[in-house]
Write a protein that holds these residues in place. Structure first.
Motif, PDB file in Angstrom:
ATOM      1  N   ASP A   1      14.489  -3.301 -40.902  1.00  0.00           N
ATOM      2  CA  ASP A   1      15.954  -3.284 -40.805  1.00  0.00           C
ATOM      3  C   ASP A   1      16.539  -4.603 -41.309  1.00  0.00           C
ATOM      4  O   ASP A   1      17.564  -4.617 -42.006  1.00  0.00           O
TER       5      ASP A   1
ATOM      6  N   ALA B   1      16.464  -4.538 -45.024  1.00  0.00           N
ATOM      7  CA  ALA B   1      17.542  -3.705 -45.579  1.00  0.00           C
ATOM      8  C   ALA B   1      18.875  -4.449 -45.527  1.00  0.00           C
ATOM      9  O   ALA B   1      19.687  -4.359 -46.453  1.00  0.00           O
TER      10      ALA B   1
ATOM     11  N   ASP C   1      13.187   5.132 -44.371  1.00  0.00           N
ATOM     12  CA  ASP C   1      14.552   5.513 -43.968  1.00  0.00           C
ATOM     13  C   ASP C   1      15.426   4.305 -43.618  1.00  0.00           C
ATOM     14  O   ASP C   1      16.652   4.414 -43.634  1.00  0.00           O
TER      15      ASP C   1
ATOM     16  N   ALA D   1      17.778   3.879 -46.450  1.00  0.00           N
ATOM     17  CA  ALA D   1      18.446   5.093 -46.936  1.00  0.00           C
ATOM     18  C   ALA D   1      19.909   4.857 -47.288  1.00  0.00           C
ATOM     19  O   ALA D   1      20.468   5.587 -48.106  1.00  0.00           O
ATOM     20  N   ASP D   2      20.538   3.853 -46.684  1.00  0.00           N
ATOM     21  CA  ASP D   2      21.959   3.611 -46.975  1.00  0.00           C
ATOM     22  C   ASP D   2      22.174   2.396 -47.880  1.00  0.00           C
ATOM     23  O   ASP D   2      23.324   1.971 -48.088  1.00  0.00           O
ATOM     24  N   ALA D   3      21.094   1.837 -48.387  1.00  0.00           N
ATOM     25  CA  ALA D   3      21.229   0.622 -49.199  1.00  0.00           C
ATOM     26  C   ALA D   3      21.782   0.969 -50.580  1.00  0.00           C
ATOM     27  O   ALA D   3      21.416   1.980 -51.173  1.00  0.00           O
ATOM     28  N   ASP D   4      22.662   0.091 -51.060  1.00  0.00           N
ATOM     29  CA  ASP D   4      23.286   0.314 -52.361  1.00  0.00           C
ATOM     30  C   ASP D   4      22.432  -0.353 -53.440  1.00  0.00           C
ATOM     31  O   ASP D   4      22.729  -1.452 -53.909  1.00  0.00           O
TER      32      ASP D   4
ATOM     33  N   ARG E   1      14.768  10.242 -44.177  1.00  0.00           N
ATOM     34  CA  ARG E   1      15.700   9.976 -45.279  1.00  0.00           C
ATOM     35  C   ARG E   1      15.134   8.946 -46.251  1.00  0.00           C
ATOM     36  O   ARG E   1      14.442   8.010 -45.842  1.00  0.00           O
TER      37      ARG E   1
ATOM     38  N   PRO F   1      16.341   6.562 -49.885  1.00  0.00           N
ATOM     39  CA  PRO F   1      17.556   6.117 -50.587  1.00  0.00           C
ATOM     40  C   PRO F   1      17.958   7.149 -51.641  1.00  0.00           C
ATOM     41  O   PRO F   1      17.089   7.701 -52.322  1.00  0.00           O
ATOM     42  N   PRO F   2      19.265   7.430 -51.761  1.00  0.00           N
ATOM     43  CA  PRO F   2      19.695   8.469 -52.709  1.00  0.00           C
ATOM     44  C   PRO F   2      19.310   8.154 -54.154  1.00  0.00           C
ATOM     45  O   PRO F   2      18.991   9.055 -54.914  1.00  0.00           O
TER      46      PRO F   2
ATOM     47  N   SER G   1      16.564   6.805 -55.958  1.00  0.00           N
ATOM     48  CA  SER G   1      15.192   6.322 -55.848  1.00  0.00           C
ATOM     49  C   SER G   1      14.244   7.214 -56.636  1.00  0.00           C
ATOM     50  O   SER G   1      14.524   8.382 -56.882  1.00  0.00           O
TER      51      SER G   1
END
Ligand code: NAP
Length: 247
Positions: free
Chosen positions: A118, A121, A141, A144-147, A161, A163-164, A166
């Motif tokens: 965490d 991240a 996961d 998962a929200d990292a830009d 989850r 990362p979108p 990846s």
């Protein structure tokens, strides 16, 4: 005949099982968690799957008349390490931890130590946008929200989850320096995120990062149980097993 339990899932666990395979007075059972679909198996007897917490582990140690335990699990497998420390203490069974040395930064390395995934991240946005994530299958996961864009390398696909943005690379070490350099260059990696697992099998990525000036977010190891005896040396662990009595 003395009965030894090796908690494994590591190259050190397999090496220790191999070192003790021909030992006349010792029976070795290696235990694997069963996480990896196609694990590299140690020689000799193997059991697979969790014990059921401290209570289940105590039952197993009693039922199987285990005389001595070597915890050769991965440095980040903190739960089983805590459980075996408690169980062996309760049953007064000698315990040795076999832990490979951690990696240390050298000249030219640009490491930022962090306490957890965490924390890695959270630190990530200021450090890089194209990330090579080599933390294994568990814990992906957290990112998962990292830009950022991620190249995620693991033996088996991550659970939960991801990362979108990846790409998943399923692969298992050992990894060599030429390939790691090419992977970093070819994917324009500008940040490496890894656990401080130690060992030579996956070390080449750190050398490649150093050569290419790529910064590293290095997740620090969890602490080992305070009272545990620890060695980094497979031969020393084998000698510890061979000595007839520790009481
Ligand atoms: P963990 O979080 O410490 O353990 C979670 C649970 O998995 C334990 O409570 C235990 O279940 C079971 N378990 C773990 N290791 C076991 C073993 N050797 N034999 C039987 N049960 C085991 O462990 P983890 O991080 O998930 O790692 C699982 C395994 O993968 C370990 O054997 C470790 O050596 C290997 N490994 C882990 C990593 C990593 O980065 N964490 C990397 C490479 C290899 P019960 O409570 O039911 O007994």
């Amino acid at each position: 005949m003395r009965r030894i339990l090796i908690l494994g899932g590591t190259s050190e666990g397999r090496a220790l099982a191999a070192a003790l395979a021909e030992e006349p007075d010792v029976t070795v059972v290696s235990s694997l968690a069963g996480r990896v679909r196609n694990p590299r198996l140690p020689v000799g007897e193997v059991r697979v799957g969790g014990f059921g917490g401290v209570d289940g582990l105590c039952d197993y140690l009693r039922d199987n008349r285990i005389d001595r335990v070597v915890d050769a699990t991965h440095p980040f497998a903190a739960q089983i390490t805590a459980n075996v420390a408690v169980a062996t203490h309760l049953l007064d069974i000698p315990l040795l931890m076999l832990r490979r040395p951690q990696w240390e930064p050298g000249t030219g390395d640009r490491w930022t130590p962090v306490a957890s995934l965490d924390a890695a991240a959270a630190a990530l946005p200021t450090l890089g946008s194209r990330v090579f994530l080599t933390i294994g299958r568990q814990g992906v996961d957290a990112f998962a929200d990292a830009d950022a864009w991620f190249l995620v390398r693991a033996i088996d696909p991550p659970e939960g989850r991801v990362p979108p943005r990846s790409t998943l690379l399923l692969d298992r070490g050992p990894f060599n320096l030429d390939d790691e350099r090419e992977l970093l260059r070819g994917n324009a990696i500008n940040l490496l995120v890894t656990k401080n697992s130690g060992g030579s099998v996956t070390e080449a990525k750190l050398v490649a990062a150093r050569e290419l000036g790529v910064p590293v977010l290095m997740v620090q190891r969890p602490p080992v149980p305070a009272a545990a005896a620890v060695t980094a040396d497979v031969a020393a662990a084998a000698d510890w097993v061979r000595v007839p009595s520790r009481h």
